[in-house]
Design a protein around this motif. Structure first.
Motif, PDB file in Angstrom:
ATOM      1  N   ARG A 149     -38.843 113.389  39.859  1.00 34.04           N
ATOM      2  CA  ARG A 149     -38.361 113.247  38.485  1.00 34.04           C
ATOM      3  C   ARG A 149     -36.845 113.317  38.425  1.00 34.04           C
ATOM      4  NH1 ARG A 149     -41.349 116.132  33.681  1.00 34.04           N
ATOM      5  NH2 ARG A 149     -40.109 114.521  32.661  1.00 34.04           N
ATOM      6  N   LEU A 150     -36.250 114.232  39.200  1.00 31.47           N
ATOM      7  CA  LEU A 150     -34.798 114.369  39.171  1.00 31.47           C
ATOM      8  C   LEU A 150     -34.127 113.109  39.710  1.00 31.47           C
ATOM      9  CD1 LEU A 150     -32.328 116.084  38.591  1.00 31.47           C
ATOM     10  CD2 LEU A 150     -32.526 117.022  40.908  1.00 31.47           C
ATOM     11  N   ALA A 151     -34.615 112.604  40.833  1.00 31.00           N
ATOM     12  CA  ALA A 151     -34.022 111.400  41.408  1.00 31.00           C
ATOM     13  C   ALA A 151     -34.134 110.219  40.450  1.00 31.00           C
ATOM     14  CB  ALA A 151     -34.680 111.080  42.739  1.00 31.00           C
ATOM     15  N   ALA A 152     -35.263 110.123  39.757  1.00 31.81           N
ATOM     16  CA  ALA A 152     -35.446 109.023  38.812  1.00 31.81           C
ATOM     17  C   ALA A 152     -34.544 109.157  37.591  1.00 31.81           C
ATOM     18  CB  ALA A 152     -36.905 108.956  38.375  1.00 31.81           C
ATOM     19  N   ALA A 153     -34.221 110.405  37.228  1.00 32.80           N
ATOM     20  CA  ALA A 153     -33.435 110.645  36.015  1.00 32.80           C
ATOM     21  C   ALA A 153     -31.933 110.548  36.237  1.00 32.80           C
ATOM     22  CB  ALA A 153     -33.770 112.024  35.444  1.00 32.80           C
ATOM     23  N   MET A 154     -31.499 110.566  37.520  1.00 30.14           N
ATOM     24  CA  MET A 154     -30.069 110.529  37.829  1.00 30.14           C
ATOM     25  C   MET A 154     -29.682 109.132  38.309  1.00 30.14           C
ATOM     26  SD  MET A 154     -29.351 114.184  39.709  1.00 30.14           S
ATOM     27  CE  MET A 154     -27.555 113.977  39.537  1.00 30.14           C
ATOM     28  N   PRO A 155     -28.897 108.411  37.550  1.00 33.72           N
ATOM     29  CA  PRO A 155     -28.498 107.060  37.967  1.00 33.72           C
ATOM     30  C   PRO A 155     -27.822 107.078  39.339  1.00 33.72           C
ATOM     31  CG  PRO A 155     -27.859 107.479  35.691  1.00 33.72           C
ATOM     32  CD  PRO A 155     -28.319 108.785  36.251  1.00 33.72           C
ATOM     33  N   GLY A 156     -28.336 106.304  40.248  1.00 36.04           N
ATOM     34  CA  GLY A 156     -27.725 106.201  41.565  1.00 36.04           C
ATOM     35  C   GLY A 156     -28.152 107.256  42.560  1.00 36.04           C
ATOM     36  N   ALA A 157     -28.927 108.251  42.145  1.00 35.34           N
ATOM     37  CA  ALA A 157     -29.366 109.278  43.086  1.00 35.34           C
ATOM     38  C   ALA A 157     -30.405 108.703  44.049  1.00 35.34           C
ATOM     39  CB  ALA A 157     -29.952 110.466  42.345  1.00 35.34           C
ATOM     40  N   GLU A 158     -30.390 109.244  45.257  1.00 35.03           N
ATOM     41  CA  GLU A 158     -31.316 108.808  46.297  1.00 35.03           C
ATOM     42  C   GLU A 158     -32.287 109.941  46.616  1.00 35.03           C
ATOM     43  OE1 GLU A 158     -31.089 107.158  50.926  1.00 35.03           O
ATOM     44  OE2 GLU A 158     -29.395 108.235  50.050  1.00 35.03           O
ATOM     45  N   LEU A 159     -33.563 109.619  46.737  1.00 33.00           N
ATOM     46  CA  LEU A 159     -34.567 110.596  47.138  1.00 33.00           C
ATOM     47  C   LEU A 159     -34.878 110.387  48.612  1.00 33.00           C
ATOM     48  CD1 LEU A 159     -36.692 112.795  46.583  1.00 33.00           C
ATOM     49  CD2 LEU A 159     -38.262 110.974  45.869  1.00 33.00           C
ATOM     50  N   VAL A 160     -34.764 111.466  49.397  1.00 30.05           N
ATOM     51  CA  VAL A 160     -34.981 111.399  50.834  1.00 30.05           C
ATOM     52  C   VAL A 160     -35.967 112.483  51.241  1.00 30.05           C
ATOM     53  CG1 VAL A 160     -33.914 111.669  53.109  1.00 30.05           C
ATOM     54  CG2 VAL A 160     -32.700 110.457  51.294  1.00 30.05           C
ATOM     55  N   VAL A 161     -36.987 112.094  51.980  1.00 27.45           N
ATOM     56  CA  VAL A 161     -37.937 113.058  52.547  1.00 27.45           C
ATOM     57  C   VAL A 161     -37.465 113.414  53.947  1.00 27.45           C
ATOM     58  CG1 VAL A 161     -40.321 113.451  53.280  1.00 27.45           C
ATOM     59  CG2 VAL A 161     -39.847 112.167  51.173  1.00 27.45           C
ATOM     60  N   VAL A 162     -37.326 114.713  54.209  1.00 28.45           N
ATOM     61  CA  VAL A 162     -36.950 115.205  55.536  1.00 28.45           C
ATOM     62  C   VAL A 162     -38.248 115.682  56.206  1.00 28.45           C
ATOM     63  CG1 VAL A 162     -35.494 116.799  56.832  1.00 28.45           C
ATOM     64  CG2 VAL A 162     -34.727 115.947  54.596  1.00 28.45           C
TER      65      VAL A 162
END
Length: 263
Positions: free
Chosen positions: A228-241
């Motif tokens: 949700r946070l990544a989707a709500a922040m323009p330009g943010a990237e979600l990465v799974v470690v």
């Protein structure tokens, strides 16, 4: 590789904040989560140093070698982070984990000089299944009565959301006794997270390159929060470690992802 000594920065309200530097080069400041001190992040900071960066850890107020000045407010913790960043060069990459990720995002929104922001498993609930509104008051009452063990257990049950078998297993572990000196900070973490569990517009619009990190597997709440946070922040990237498991931060995997994004 270890740090040479404990250093101190002075926050805006005069609180002394203990911090540690590992290696040389561009600083990466790690902001820990609930019931954690800087010592727990030493392996991560060492991994940053071995990658040619400067790993910086610090004790959030009320923990380890740092002071604690009343009254508490989340804004004071943002000022603490600014003081540490000022001490290590005036701008830094910031990696926050758990409630420390929420603090890092809040600080960036308040103008703390962050060049890159990495948010690892922030426990944001966006208004869903929030802990009871009176939890901070009940935690404070237990701490005031000297019932530190009960405060930590209550925090694990109602803030973290651990099931009772996991709480009892944790209570029986050798590590549990080390958490009791941090009992009063459960109030701080509850208040911090509750104040921005639904991030403000300023937080979602920070003008800083932002990467949201999560491990696999981890708690469903944290998976949902990261997405949700990544989707709500323009330009943010979600990465799974993939090396990070069960709300942990794997040093090698995390350093790899940070190093790839800061140049």
């Amino acid at each position: 590789m270890t740090d040479q000594l404990t250093l101190h920065a002075k926050s805006a309200d005069g609180t002394r904040i203990a911090y540690h530097r590992f290696g040389e080069g561009r600083p990466v400041v790690f902001v820990g989560g609930a019931l954690a001190t800087a010592a727990a992040a030493a392996p991560l900071a060492t991994a940053f140093a071995e990658a040619g960066l400067q790993g910086v850890t610090y004790d959030r107020r009320g923990r380890g070698g740092s002071g604690d000045t009343a009254p508490y407010a989340p804004e004071r913790e943002a000022e603490d982070l600014r003081a540490v960043i000022d001490a290590v060069g005036g701008a830094a990459v910031v990696l926050g984990h758990s409630s420390g990720a929420i603090l890092s995002l809040l600080a960036a929104a308040r103008g703390v000089p962050v060049t890159h922001l990495f948010l690892s498993e922030p426990p944001l609930r966006f208004g869903r299944d929030e802990p009871p509104a009176d939890l901070a008051a009940r935690l404070q009452a237990l701490v005031d009565d000297g019932r530190d063990e009960q405060a930590v257990l209550l925090f694990l049950r109602e803030e973290v959301g651990l099931p009772e078998p996991a709480v009892e297993q944790f209570r029986a572990s050798p590590a549990f006794a080390g958490l009791l000196p941090l009992a009063r900070t459960t109030v701080y973490d509850n208040r911090l997270v509750a104040s921005v569990s639904t991030p403000t517009a300023a937080m979602l619009e920070v003008d800083v390159p932002t990467t949201v990190l999560r491990g696999d597997p981890t708690m469903p709440l944290l998976v949902a929060a990261a997405e949700r946070l990544a989707a709500a922040m323009p330009g943010a990237e979600l990465v799974v470690v993939p090396e990070s498991h069960d709300h942990g931060v794997d040093p090698a995997g995390t350093v790899r992802e940070v190093r790839a994004r800061i140049g």
